[in-house]
Design a protein around this motif. Structure first.
Motif, PDB file in Angstrom:
ATOM      1  N   LEU A   5      26.397  -8.329  45.550  1.00  0.00           N
ATOM      2  CA  LEU A   5      26.034  -6.939  45.754  1.00  0.00           C
ATOM      3  C   LEU A   5      24.817  -6.864  46.657  1.00  0.00           C
ATOM      4  CD1 LEU A   5      25.824  -4.143  43.221  1.00  0.00           C
ATOM      5  CD2 LEU A   5      23.719  -4.816  44.326  1.00  0.00           C
ATOM      6  N   ALA A   6      24.840  -5.919  47.578  1.00  0.00           N
ATOM      7  CA  ALA A   6      23.669  -5.638  48.418  1.00  0.00           C
ATOM      8  C   ALA A   6      23.342  -4.161  48.245  1.00  0.00           C
ATOM      9  CB  ALA A   6      23.978  -5.944  49.882  1.00  0.00           C
ATOM     10  N   TYR A   7      22.079  -3.811  48.451  1.00  0.00           N
ATOM     11  CA  TYR A   7      21.721  -2.402  48.348  1.00  0.00           C
ATOM     12  C   TYR A   7      20.603  -2.064  49.316  1.00  0.00           C
ATOM     13  CZ  TYR A   7      17.897  -4.083  45.385  1.00  0.00           C
ATOM     14  OH  TYR A   7      16.802  -4.742  44.907  1.00  0.00           O
ATOM     15  N   TRP A   8      20.648  -0.826  49.785  1.00  0.00           N
ATOM     16  CA  TRP A   8      19.628  -0.283  50.671  1.00  0.00           C
ATOM     17  C   TRP A   8      19.754   1.230  50.660  1.00  0.00           C
ATOM     18  CZ3 TRP A   8      23.427  -3.572  52.970  1.00  0.00           C
ATOM     19  CH2 TRP A   8      24.439  -2.914  53.627  1.00  0.00           C
ATOM     20  N   HIS A   9      18.891   1.891  51.381  1.00  0.00           N
ATOM     21  CA  HIS A   9      18.806   3.348  51.294  1.00  0.00           C
ATOM     22  C   HIS A   9      19.880   4.083  52.108  1.00  0.00           C
ATOM     23  CE1 HIS A   9      16.881   7.160  50.416  1.00  0.00           C
ATOM     24  NE2 HIS A   9      16.964   7.460  51.703  1.00  0.00           N
ATOM     25  N   HIS A  10      19.985   3.832  53.397  1.00  0.00           N
ATOM     26  CA  HIS A  10      20.897   4.583  54.266  1.00  0.00           C
ATOM     27  C   HIS A  10      22.307   4.011  54.213  1.00  0.00           C
ATOM     28  CE1 HIS A  10      16.974   5.547  56.294  1.00  0.00           C
ATOM     29  NE2 HIS A  10      17.488   6.746  56.056  1.00  0.00           N
TER      30      HIS A  10
END
Length: 128
Positions: A5-10
């Motif tokens: 899993l990866a996560y970021w804002h945009h």
């Protein structure tokens, strides 16, 4: 196999007010090459889950990345614009959070809304 899993804002892809972020394309391509399973993002104040997508945003049910846009826990909800063809489900009518459980070979998701909101989205999918 491991769920990645990866996560970021945009969000790379979004049917929300702010739309797609081309600036996230290089990381999306890298994650696709590396076999990532999920991406979490926010920014748009709605909930949206996409079909598994390849490095170029085309459906790839066997090896694609599933992106969730979860911007439903903040100040206000904003309209979902015209839904993208690769959007599996979306709502701009429910505050809530995404519950994710990652296992070695699969993951389980459930969008949990505030009390009294009729929208639901849940499921399970294999990891690559």
């Amino acid at each position: 196999t491991r769920c990645t899993l990866a996560y970021w804002h945009h969000p790379r892809w979004s049917s929300g007010e702010h739309g797609n972020f081309e600036s996230m394309q290089p990381i999306w391509e890298l994650l696709s090459r590396m076999g990532a399973d999920l991406v979490l993002s926010g920014h748009d104040h709605d909930y949206e889950r996409f079909q598994p997508l390849d490095a170029n945003g085309r459906p790839d049910p066997e090896h694609g990345i599933v992106q969730f846009v979860v911007g439903t826990g903040g100040r206000s909800l904003r309209p979902v614009q015209q839904r993208l063809p690769t959007s599996a489900i979306a709502t701009d009518q429910a505050y809530g959070v995404l519950r994710l459980e990652l296992y070695t070979d699969h993951y389980v998701w459930q969008f949990v809304t505030v009390s009294g909101t009729p929208f639901t989205d849940s499921g399970t999918a294999p990891c690559h």
